[in-house]
Write a protein that holds these residues in place. Structure first.
Motif, short mmCIF file in Angstrom:
data_model
loop_
_atom_site.label_atom_id
_atom_site.label_comp_id
_atom_site.label_asym_id
_atom_site.label_seq_id
_atom_site.Cartn_x
_atom_site.Cartn_y
_atom_site.Cartn_z
N UNK A 110 0.85 -1.20 0.00
CA UNK A 110 0.00 0.00 0.00
C UNK A 110 0.88 1.25 0.00
N UNK A 111 1.91 1.23 0.84
CA UNK A 111 2.81 2.39 0.94
C UNK A 111 3.49 2.65 -0.41
N UNK A 112 3.91 1.58 -1.05
CA UNK A 112 4.61 1.74 -2.33
C UNK A 112 3.68 2.33 -3.40
N UNK A 113 2.45 1.80 -3.46
CA UNK A 113 1.51 2.31 -4.47
C UNK A 113 1.14 3.76 -4.18
N UNK A 114 0.90 4.06 -2.88
CA UNK A 114 0.50 5.42 -2.51
C UNK A 114 1.62 6.43 -2.76
N UNK B 178 -12.32 13.00 -9.91
CA UNK B 178 -11.71 11.72 -9.54
C UNK B 178 -10.25 12.03 -9.22
N UNK B 179 -9.85 11.79 -7.98
CA UNK B 179 -8.51 12.21 -7.55
C UNK B 179 -7.46 11.12 -7.73
N UNK B 180 -6.20 11.54 -7.59
CA UNK B 180 -5.10 10.58 -7.72
C UNK B 180 -5.14 9.53 -6.59
N UNK B 181 -5.63 9.94 -5.42
CA UNK B 181 -5.78 8.99 -4.31
C UNK B 181 -6.72 7.86 -4.72
N UNK C 164 -7.36 6.83 -7.78
CA UNK C 164 -6.80 5.94 -8.80
C UNK C 164 -5.72 5.06 -8.21
N UNK C 165 -5.01 5.56 -7.19
CA UNK C 165 -4.00 4.71 -6.54
C UNK C 165 -4.67 3.54 -5.81
N UNK C 166 -5.84 3.82 -5.19
CA UNK C 166 -6.57 2.74 -4.51
C UNK C 166 -6.99 1.68 -5.51
N UNK C 167 -7.42 2.15 -6.68
CA UNK C 167 -7.83 1.22 -7.73
C UNK C 167 -6.64 0.37 -8.19
N UNK C 168 -5.49 1.02 -8.34
CA UNK C 168 -4.29 0.28 -8.75
C UNK C 168 -3.91 -0.75 -7.69
#
Ligand code: ADP
Ligand code: TRP
Length: 322
Positions: A210-214, A259-262, A264-268
């Motif tokens: 999670x940390x890496x993706x965020x 739609x925020x970057x947060x 899209x990161x959750x989706x990834x």
């Protein structure tokens, strides 16, 4: 049946770049090719200086491949240091390879450009050992990521050079590079690489993943505004794992705004967890089975040695040792 061969260094925890650029092809191709795959622990000695680390990273890489679907019945899977022919053929190639030729290698040039006075003879010689790795097994194709292209070209040159001096001995191998995933970007937008600390690790625990993706770097466009999917690192990585429809849906959300970057990161993150769900479970299951894993590598080394011995004997005859 055509033959493939590849190697991966046990130099850190495997990441999405390693998987998409190399590991996935190695595993997919075992269906249709006679496959050889090894853990390049001799090469890793150019950077790893700690016995525990060498052992742990080698083991981790073996479990990684098994968890991702390497079938030891289909692929000869082994450790480079178990087959001494690699080092022996390397010396033979050393004696027919010129210093100015090796000075052109990217990895060496990078080390010199960075003013690295500690760069070892082993690093200088890295492409020659890689040529020995490849040519011992007479493969048709060498599946690797784009960054290895020069090394494969050097292997071809070294094979041709030997054949010209001593007579036809080595098959000239072809690189196999999957174009659309040629270079996977890291969390900072540069090439994903262990050495840049910008990786997303396939088998990291949930919190680390999670940390890496965020931590993926994005621009500062506010949430409500439309965004350009083509320039966003999150989309670039998502695309590599998602279907066309899923990618299109994400791109549409970007273009619409709100739609925020947060988000899209959750989706990834959920895509990474979904994509590697089974492999992550397998990894946990296989990891404790030390005898099983080492047994596979030992069996692989026996099979690999037979092939390597045959080629080395042929080379020795050509040189006049036999
Ligand atoms: P790293 O740069 O993380 O140290 P390695 O050099 O050990 O990775 O590479 C192992 C394999 O993975 C090679 O075949 C290489 O081409 C591939 N690879 C590494 N990073 C990437 C990337 N970002 N994109 C595509 N393939 C990659
Ligand atoms: N140099 C390769 C890498 O860093 C690893 C490697 C060593 C290799 N020997 C090889 C790859 C032979 C293909 C064939 O990824």
């Amino acid at each position: 049946m055509k033959r493939i061969l590849s190697g991966v260094q046990p130099s850190g925890r495997p990441h999405l770049g390693n998987y998409l650029g190399a590991i996935r092809q190695h595993i997919e191709m075992q269906k249709d090719f006679e496959a050889f795959l090894f853990i390049a622990d001799l090469h890793a000695l150019t950077t790893v200086r700690d016995a525990e680390k060498m052992r742990a990273q080698t083991y981790d890489l073996a479990v990684t491949y098994l968890a991702l679907g390497l079938d030891p019945k289909k692929t000869v899977f082994f450790k480079q240091s178990d087959v001494s022919e690699h080092a022996e053929l390397c010396w033979i190639f050393d004696c027919i390879t010129k210093m100015p030729y090796l000075e052109r290698a990217h990895a060496w040039k990078d080390a010199v450009d960075k003013g690295n006075k500690e760069a070892s003879v082993g690093l200088f010689n890295y492409p020659v050992l890689q040529a020995a790795d490849i040519l011992l097994y007479q493969p048709d194709l060498v599946p690797v990521g784009q960054d290895q292209k020069q090394h494969i070209e050097m292997s071809r040159d070294i094979a041709q050079n030997f054949n010209n001096i001593f007579g036809e001995t080595f098959k000239i191998p072809e690189p196999f590079i999957k174009e659309n995933v040629a270079i996977v970007p890291g969390t900072d937008g540069q090439k994903m690489s262990k050495s840049y600390g910008n990786t997303i690790e396939i088998f990291a625990d949930d919190a680390t993943l999670k940390k890496q993706v965020m931590s993926i770097v994005t621009d500062s466009t506010p949430l409500e505004e439309p965004k350009d999917p083509a320039t966003c690192n999150v989309v670039k990585i998502y695309k590599l794992l998602a279907t066309k429809e899923e990618t299109k849906a994400l791109e549409d959300k970007y273009k619409k705004g709100g739609f925020g970057y947060g988000d899209s990161k959750k989706l990834l993150l959920s895509k990474v967890l979904e994509y590697f769900h089974d492999a992550r479970a397998e990894y946990q299951k296989i990891y404790p089975k030390k005898d099983y894993v080492y047994g596979i590598l030992e069996e692989g080394a026996k099979k690999a040695k037979k092939v390597a011995e045959k080629t080395l004997t042929e080379a020795k005859k050509r040189i006049g040792y036999l």
